[in-house]
Design an enzyme around this catalytic site. Structure first.
Site, PDB file in Angstrom:
ATOM      1  N   HIS A 114       6.204  -2.602  -4.351  1.00 38.80           N
ATOM      2  CA  HIS A 114       4.881  -2.489  -3.731  1.00 38.80           C
ATOM      3  C   HIS A 114       3.773  -3.021  -4.636  1.00 38.80           C
ATOM      4  O   HIS A 114       3.052  -3.927  -4.273  1.00 38.80           O
ATOM      5  CB  HIS A 114       4.649  -1.015  -3.364  1.00 38.80           C
ATOM      6  CG  HIS A 114       3.384  -0.743  -2.615  1.00 38.80           C
ATOM      7  ND1 HIS A 114       3.085   0.504  -2.093  1.00 38.80           N
ATOM      8  CD2 HIS A 114       2.318  -1.519  -2.302  1.00 38.80           C
ATOM      9  CE1 HIS A 114       1.907   0.463  -1.484  1.00 38.80           C
ATOM     10  NE2 HIS A 114       1.419  -0.750  -1.604  1.00 38.80           N
ATOM     11  N   GLU A 129      -4.723   2.443   3.104  1.00 38.97           N
ATOM     12  CA  GLU A 129      -4.272   3.248   1.976  1.00 38.97           C
ATOM     13  C   GLU A 129      -5.416   4.001   1.299  1.00 38.97           C
ATOM     14  O   GLU A 129      -5.322   4.328   0.112  1.00 38.97           O
ATOM     15  CB  GLU A 129      -3.523   2.375   0.968  1.00 38.97           C
ATOM     16  CG  GLU A 129      -2.187   1.876   1.514  1.00 38.97           C
ATOM     17  CD  GLU A 129      -1.344   1.196   0.456  1.00 38.97           C
ATOM     18  OE1 GLU A 129      -0.251   1.702   0.153  1.00 38.97           O
ATOM     19  OE2 GLU A 129      -1.783   0.147  -0.076  1.00 38.97           O
TER      20      GLU A 129
END
Length: 271
Positions: free
Chosen positions: A191, A104
């Protein structure tokens, strides 16, 4: 770049030291400490989560995963590596030895590309924050002097990004940044959260405040209570205690907690 950086405290034995660059060593230590604070506070369990810090226009320091990855609770300065906005090593040695940026990375770099006021980004997976959002409980200014920076942050709004995806490319990161707008924290549905600030310390303390409000909100609702925003006149009475207290003193406290909690860990590792 970090006004309240402290020397590393109570770290377990880890991998070899990162590539040379003496001017970056204190920053690597600050980021490593911050990663361990996130884990110690329950916001980054296991191997998930990362923190970054802008170094210049094209490069950033970020927690990378090495060949012997053990998770955020065991982060050392050697895990903090210099890369550019596209994930290439900032110097030839930075990603040697099997280190690689997190999947990420775009979550960090897109914030840094877009927000000139931001120098540090942290991404974490606080279970209570995720649970509160999934239950339809927003982060609201339900507390006052209990957590003044948190109350002010919540009063300004904590947006929610509706996609529970791995933010692995610039397209997905741009969607998150759009949801974030000009706010310092955005929740990521199913998340976690992304927190951004002018320093590593601030972005982690913001995340802690959001987590604290989420925990309190869940307790109130679970007890059958109703969440009510702080009255405007009470909000107006909350003083700004300043960065020396809100950031510097608060961060010294987090490092002290970290050093104390690391004592059993050092014994386990034979230190």
């Amino acid at each position: 770049m970090s006004a309240v950086s402290q020397p590393p405290t109570g770290r377990p034995p880890g991998p070899p030291e990162p590539p040379p660059g003496r001017e970056l060593s204190p920053l690597r230590s600050t980021i490593a400490d911050a990663c361990r604070v996130l884990a110690a506070r329950g916001l980054a369990d296991g191997i998930l989560g990362h923190i970054s810090l802008r170094v210049d226009e094209r490069r950033l320091l970020i927690r990378c995963r090495g060949p012997k990855e053990r998770g955020l609770a065991y982060t050392t300065p050697a895990d903090i590596r210099l890369v550019d906005l596209d994930g290439r090593p900032g110097t030839p040695q930075e990603l040697a030895g099997g280190y690689r940026p997190p999947n990420e990375l775009p979550l960090h770099t897109e914030v840094l590309r877009t927000r000139g006021d931001i120098a540090a980004v942290c991404h974490a997976h606080p279970p209570e924050v995720v649970a509160a959002d999934l239950a339809g409980i927003a982060i609201r200014p339900v507390v006052g002097a209990f957590d003044i920076p948190g109350a002010r942050l919540a009063a300004g709004g904590v947006p929610v990004h509706p996609r529970g995806v791995l933010i692995r490319d610039r397209r997905l990161a741009a969607e998150m940044v759009a949801s974030m707008g000009d706010r310092p924290v955005v929740l990521l549905r199913g998340h976690g959260l992304t927190s951004a600030a002018a320093s590593v310390e601030e972005c982690v303390l913001q995340a802690l405040s959001v987590d604290r409000i989420a925990r309190i909100s869940l307790r109130v609702v679970s007890a059958g209570g109703e969440l009510c925003d702080l009255a405007e006149r009470d909000m107006a009475e909350l003083p700004d205690l300043g960065g020396a207290f809100n950031t510097a003193t608060a961060w010294r406290h987090e490092l002290a907690r970290l050093a104390e909690s690391s004592t059993p860990l050092r014994r386990v590792h034979g230190a």
